[in-house]
Design an enzyme around this catalytic site. Structure first.
Site, PDB file in Angstrom:
ATOM      1  N   HIS A   1      25.764 -86.174  12.234  1.00 28.85           N
ATOM      2  CA  HIS A   1      25.710 -86.723  10.583  1.00 28.85           C
ATOM      3  C   HIS A   1      24.699 -86.209  10.217  1.00 28.85           C
ATOM      4  CE1 HIS A   1      26.843 -89.748   7.812  1.00 28.85           C
ATOM      5  NE2 HIS A   1      25.780 -90.266   7.371  1.00 28.85           N
ATOM      6  N   CYS A   2      24.596 -85.522   8.917  1.00 28.72           N
ATOM      7  CA  CYS A   2      23.036 -84.850   7.776  1.00 28.72           C
ATOM      8  C   CYS A   2      23.276 -86.650   6.927  1.00 28.72           C
ATOM      9  CB  CYS A   2      23.634 -84.257   7.126  1.00 28.72           C
ATOM     10  SG  CYS A   2      22.259 -83.355   6.459  1.00 28.72           S
ATOM     11  N   VAL A   3      21.569 -87.058   7.372  1.00 27.88           N
ATOM     12  CA  VAL A   3      21.263 -87.854   6.736  1.00 27.88           C
ATOM     13  C   VAL A   3      21.110 -87.101   5.433  1.00 27.88           C
ATOM     14  CG1 VAL A   3      19.183 -89.335   5.959  1.00 27.88           C
ATOM     15  CG2 VAL A   3      20.526 -88.791   8.287  1.00 27.88           C
TER      16      VAL A   3
END
Length: 347
Positions: A194-196
């Site tokens: 999950h890319c912030v």
């Protein structure tokens, strides 16, 4: 105290009016995602703006140089931002969407099969063609129509129970390589991470876009750093405060560049071996990967096939990979020989 309460009430009323005009800002998660996107755009504008603001001779230099240098830099800057928004707004490929797509195709095929069983009478005397049982069976087989649970169980080794591959949060059967993301609250096909900064998961549907975004961001960061170093060489010791700001920006830019280069190399390695970040980091915790040696890549089809599947596979279709059989695993774990290299076994 009263003044503080009145200011707070005024702020709340202004915030409510803003939420009424822009409903997307009422959600804290979406508000945080929009804030990150705005921060990234401002960060790009900061580095480019300071460079053109400090180096007053840069525009004159671009007039003397071939025009396409400046055009290529501007195109790369614009394309990187566009790729960022395209990647952040793309779907990573959710399990629930794949299951819904399969159910819709199943319902359409059943309806078509029911219609084909009923010979329609024509008033103008045209020939009526009906589909017999064998043709109907071929239609079902050719359309890959089967329940989602049976489809998922067929991807696992024999003897796998439904409970072992059912998500405890979504209550849906997860195919191999899928994982539940707690930030998105959905199961993602071929979950990577999950890319912030993007505000979304990286999975089967947008991993290729993510790689191209990293590639463009790395090239833009490298080119901007070269422009900053060129400015320092020709204008150092003129204004100390400009030099201090420029050196600080070059240091931070070097850190970003190092991080982006490592990230680009890491994901390139994952692509060539057909792995995900989650599978590489949590390999011992994934049930269907526990007994497999670390140097064996169960989903790899060869370097060329992995690249083709990653770059050229249609993103509108959901691809579900099955676990390899025991014979296939033994073949993958067999060490390479000179004959294997000549016969392009690695490809």
């Amino acid at each position: 105290m009263r003044a503080f309460d009145s200011c707070r009430n005024a702020f709340n009323r202004a915030a409510n009016r803003c939420f009424d005009v822009f409903p997307c800002l009422a959600d804290p998660a979406r508000r945080s995602s929009l804030g990150l996107r705005l921060a990234l755009v401002l960060l790009h504008l900061l580095y480019a703006g300071v460079l053109f603001l400090f180096d007053t001779d840069l525009i004159d230099k671009t007039k003397q140089q071939p025009w396409y240098f400046t055009a290529l830099y501007g195109l790369l800057f614009f394309a990187t931002l566009v790729q960022y928004f395209v990647t952040s707004s793309s779907s990573p490929g959710y399990v629930i969407d794949a299951m819904r797509d399969l159910n819709e195709r199943n319902a359409i095929a059943r309806q078509a099969a029911m219609i084909s069983k009923q010979p329609a009478s024509s008033k103008n005397g045209n020939l009526v063609i009906t589909i017999d049982a064998t043709q109907h069976g071929r239609l079902l087989h050719g359309s890959n129509i089967m329940p989602w649970t049976k489809l998922v169980l067929d991807l696992y080794p024999p003897g796998t129970s439904v409970r072992n591959c059912t998500c405890s949060y979504c209550n849906v059967e997860q195919p191999p390589r899928a994982k539940h993301c707690h930030d998105c609250d959905k199961c993602v096909l071929q979950f990577d991470h999950h890319c912030v900064w993007l505000g979304t998961c990286i999975g089967q549907g947008n991993h290729c876009r993510f790689w191209w975004y990293i590639c463009g961001e790395t090239a833009l960061c490298l080119w901007t750093g070269i422009l900053y170093i060129t400015y320092l060489k020709s204008n150092i010791s003129r204004f100390w405060w400009k030099d201090a700001i420029t050196i600080l920006l070059v240091i931070t830019l070097s850190i970003f560049l190092l991080f982006l280069l490592l990230l680009l190399l890491f994901h390139s390695y994952l692509i060539l071996t057909n792995q995900t970040t989650f599978e590489l980091v949590r390999r011992r915790r994934i049930p269907y990967l526990r007994g497999i040696p670390e140097r064996v890549y169960p989903f790899s089809k060869g370097v060329c096939s992995n690249l083709y599947g990653f770059c050229c596979a249609p993103r509108s279709l959901y691809s579900l990979e099955r676990m390899p059989s025991r014979v296939e695993m033994e073949e993958k774990s067999r060490p390479y020989t000179c004959l294997d290299i000549l016969t392009c076994r690695c490809c």
